[in-house]
Design an enzyme around this catalytic site. Structure first.
Site, PDB file in Angstrom:
ATOM      1  N   LYS A  67       0.946  -1.175   0.228  1.00 30.66           N
ATOM      2  CA  LYS A  67      -0.059   0.143   0.189  1.00 30.66           C
ATOM      3  C   LYS A  67       0.888   1.192  -0.012  1.00 30.66           C
ATOM      4  O   LYS A  67       0.660   2.235  -0.668  1.00 30.66           O
ATOM      5  CB  LYS A  67      -0.815   0.099   1.180  1.00 30.66           C
ATOM      6  N   LYS A 111      17.671  13.036 -24.551  1.00 26.14           N
ATOM      7  CA  LYS A 111      17.423  14.230 -25.472  1.00 26.14           C
ATOM      8  C   LYS A 111      16.209  14.586 -25.061  1.00 26.14           C
ATOM      9  O   LYS A 111      16.076  16.094 -24.925  1.00 26.14           O
ATOM     10  CB  LYS A 111      17.443  13.678 -26.980  1.00 26.14           C
TER      11      LYS A 111
HETATM   12  P1  NAD Z   1     -11.704   9.034   8.593  1.00 21.80           P
HETATM   13  O1  NAD Z   1     -11.045   9.890   9.339  1.00 21.80           O
HETATM   14  O2  NAD Z   1     -12.969   9.205   7.753  1.00 21.80           O
HETATM   15  O3  NAD Z   1     -12.294   7.794   9.437  1.00 21.80           O
HETATM   16  C1  NAD Z   1     -11.821   7.194  10.720  1.00 21.80           C
HETATM   17  C2  NAD Z   1     -12.790   6.793  11.693  1.00 21.80           C
HETATM   18  O4  NAD Z   1     -12.159   6.293  12.715  1.00 21.80           O
HETATM   19  C3  NAD Z   1     -13.408   8.053  12.180  1.00 21.80           C
HETATM   20  O5  NAD Z   1     -15.008   7.862  12.159  1.00 21.80           O
HETATM   21  C4  NAD Z   1     -13.080   8.154  13.811  1.00 21.80           C
HETATM   22  O6  NAD Z   1     -14.167   8.865  14.657  1.00 21.80           O
HETATM   23  C5  NAD Z   1     -12.755   6.952  14.138  1.00 21.80           C
HETATM   24  N1  NAD Z   1     -11.904   6.626  15.099  1.00 21.80           N
HETATM   25  C6  NAD Z   1     -10.531   7.471  15.080  1.00 21.80           C
HETATM   26  N2  NAD Z   1      -9.950   7.019  16.213  1.00 21.80           N
HETATM   27  C7  NAD Z   1     -10.800   5.822  16.601  1.00 21.80           C
HETATM   28  C8  NAD Z   1     -10.686   5.032  18.156  1.00 21.80           C
HETATM   29  N3  NAD Z   1      -9.480   5.139  18.987  1.00 21.80           N
HETATM   30  N4  NAD Z   1     -11.867   4.351  18.284  1.00 21.80           N
HETATM   31  C9  NAD Z   1     -12.897   4.256  17.381  1.00 21.80           C
HETATM   32  N5  NAD Z   1     -13.008   5.064  16.294  1.00 21.80           N
HETATM   33  C10 NAD Z   1     -11.894   5.867  16.119  1.00 21.80           C
HETATM   34  O7  NAD Z   1     -10.731   8.280   7.692  1.00 21.80           O
HETATM   35  P2  NAD Z   1     -10.667   7.442   6.387  1.00 21.80           P
HETATM   36  O8  NAD Z   1     -10.782   8.394   5.332  1.00 21.80           O
HETATM   37  O9  NAD Z   1     -12.168   6.761   6.357  1.00 21.80           O
HETATM   38  O10 NAD Z   1      -9.339   6.411   6.423  1.00 21.80           O
HETATM   39  C11 NAD Z   1      -9.407   5.351   7.107  1.00 21.80           C
HETATM   40  C12 NAD Z   1      -8.170   4.657   6.667  1.00 21.80           C
HETATM   41  O11 NAD Z   1      -8.151   4.273   5.446  1.00 21.80           O
HETATM   42  C13 NAD Z   1      -6.809   5.452   6.916  1.00 21.80           C
HETATM   43  O12 NAD Z   1      -5.835   4.641   7.570  1.00 21.80           O
HETATM   44  C14 NAD Z   1      -6.734   5.864   5.495  1.00 21.80           C
HETATM   45  O13 NAD Z   1      -5.308   6.262   5.236  1.00 21.80           O
HETATM   46  C15 NAD Z   1      -7.149   4.654   4.727  1.00 21.80           C
HETATM   47  N6  NAD Z   1      -7.659   5.075   3.378  1.00 21.80           N
HETATM   48  C16 NAD Z   1      -8.414   6.039   3.046  1.00 21.80           C
HETATM   49  C17 NAD Z   1      -8.643   6.441   2.005  1.00 21.80           C
HETATM   50  C18 NAD Z   1      -9.562   7.647   1.422  1.00 21.80           C
HETATM   51  O14 NAD Z   1      -9.637   8.010   0.412  1.00 21.80           O
HETATM   52  N7  NAD Z   1     -10.118   8.305   2.088  1.00 21.80           N
HETATM   53  C19 NAD Z   1      -8.448   5.284   0.789  1.00 21.80           C
HETATM   54  C20 NAD Z   1      -7.620   4.235   1.087  1.00 21.80           C
HETATM   55  C21 NAD Z   1      -7.221   4.247   2.442  1.00 21.80           C
END
Ligand code: NAD
Length: 305
Positions: free
Chosen positions: A170, A241
């Site tokens: 990833k 080039k």
């Molecule tokens: P986000 O911030 O929208 O969602 C994270 C969620 O986790 C939130 O609802 C938050 O309230 C919850 N959370 C945080 N800490 C917590 C805890 N201690 N206990 C319970 N819940 C908790 O983030 P996202 O965009 O959904 O991304 C999630 C993961 O997926 C990340 O690692 C991101 O890098 C990865 N990702 C994101 C995308 C994208 O396009 N957004 C694409 C691929 C992968």
């Protein structure tokens, strides 16, 4: 399957809904209770903590912002590890650190639980439409066991290798995507400053060899992975080039082009090492030498899927 799902954000929210739609029984948790409204309406149950979700699940998924959140939810107080039963599987869908993943994997394994890294790619549309790519590291049998659940969130599910391999894959993917965006920005600023409309540039880049997927479907698998540098389809001296002409335009117009300038130095090093008449892809050997690693693979393994 009885599934615990923790982290119902932009990605986790729609993934959990798709698991419910596929007929799995979900128990969900998020720091923000309102994030679970659609899931509860669709028949999921609420858990008051990650441990409470784990206590009633065969499989637990997390989709959380980063390594610290995952460690806290997985092994912190009231975390998954405190209540998940032996023989169950925990899979982290977040983009996480490979070393954190391996540490968590060992902690779960010590209690008879397999932990998988299963990061996803495809953004919010992929999460909504269940068309994510999922790259899985960890125990293969555990992967096979939860594959039916993964099939509900994505349509490109790959087993990559040992614990942490999915996380590494990833990071490779995202590094390419993020750096390519800056490279496109660099090239487009040069093109626009040289008087060409951005829409016209976009069309040319989309229609040209690069936009048609040449790099990932042709150059990497056919040339680089096989080390086919004597099969010259575009000579390195011509590549040097072309890039030289581009950086010359940048210099004429005062367009800083740090990425192109660095790559030009690699092409010069390749020429200095006698590769002028080889295929342009031979320039990758300059980076291989710097990193002291080769990216070759057997011909039979070069198909992309
Ligand atoms: P986000 O911030 O929208 O969602 C994270 C969620 O986790 C939130 O609802 C938050 O309230 C919850 N959370 C945080 N800490 C917590 C805890 N201690 N206990 C319970 N819940 C908790 O983030 P996202 O965009 O959904 O991304 C999630 C993961 O997926 C990340 O690692 C991101 O890098 C990865 N990702 C994101 C995308 C994208 O396009 N957004 C694409 C691929 C992968």
């Amino acid at each position: 399957m009885r599934i615990g799902f923790i982290g119902l954000g932009n990605m986790g929210g729609p993934m959990a809904l798709n698991l419910i739609k596929a007929g799995h029984s979900l128990i969900v948790y998020d720091l923000r209770r309102s994030a679970a409204d659609p899931h509860l309406a669709a028949g999921a149950r609420w858990a008051d903590s990650p441990a409470a979700a784990a206590a009633e699940s065969e499989v637990v998924f997390t989709s959380l912002p980063g390594p610290r959140d995952v460690e806290e939810v997985a092994t912190g107080e009231g975390g998954i590890l405190s209540k998940l039963a032996r023989g169950c599987v925990y899979a982290d869908l977040s983009t996480n650190s490979p070393s954190v993943i391996r540490r968590l994997n060992a902690a779960f394994k010590a209690r008879g639980i397999e932990m998988l890294d299963a990061p996803v790619s495809g953004g919010i549309p992929g999460a909504r439409n269940a068309t994510l790519a999922v790259m899985v590291g960890g125990d293969r049998a555990a992967f096979e066991k939860i594959k039916p659940a993964l099939d509900a969130i994505g349509d490109k599910i790959s087993y990559i290798g040992a614990s942490g391999a999915g996380a590494v894959a990833k990071l490779v993917h995202n590094m390419i995507a993020l750096c390519s965006t800056q490279l496109l920005a660099e090239a487009f600023t040069m093109g626009v400053k040289a008087g060409v409309a951005p829409q016209a540039l976009l069309r040319v880049v989309q229609d040209g060899a690069y936009g048609q997927g040449m790099l990932l479907k042709g150059t990497m698998p056919k040339m680089v992975f096989r080390g086919n540098f004597d099969r010259v389809t575009f000579a390195l001296k011509l590549a040097r080039k072309d890039l030289g002409l581009a950086t010359e335009v940048g210099r004429e117009l005062n367009v800083p082009m740090p990425i192109a300038s660095l790559v030009e130095q690699d092409l010069l090093a390749a020429l200095a090492n006698g590769l002028a008449e080889k295929d342009s892809t031979a320039a990758v050997t300059i980076q291989e030498a710097r990193a002291n690693v080769k990216i070759r693979t057997a011909e039979s393994e070069t198909s992309t899927r």
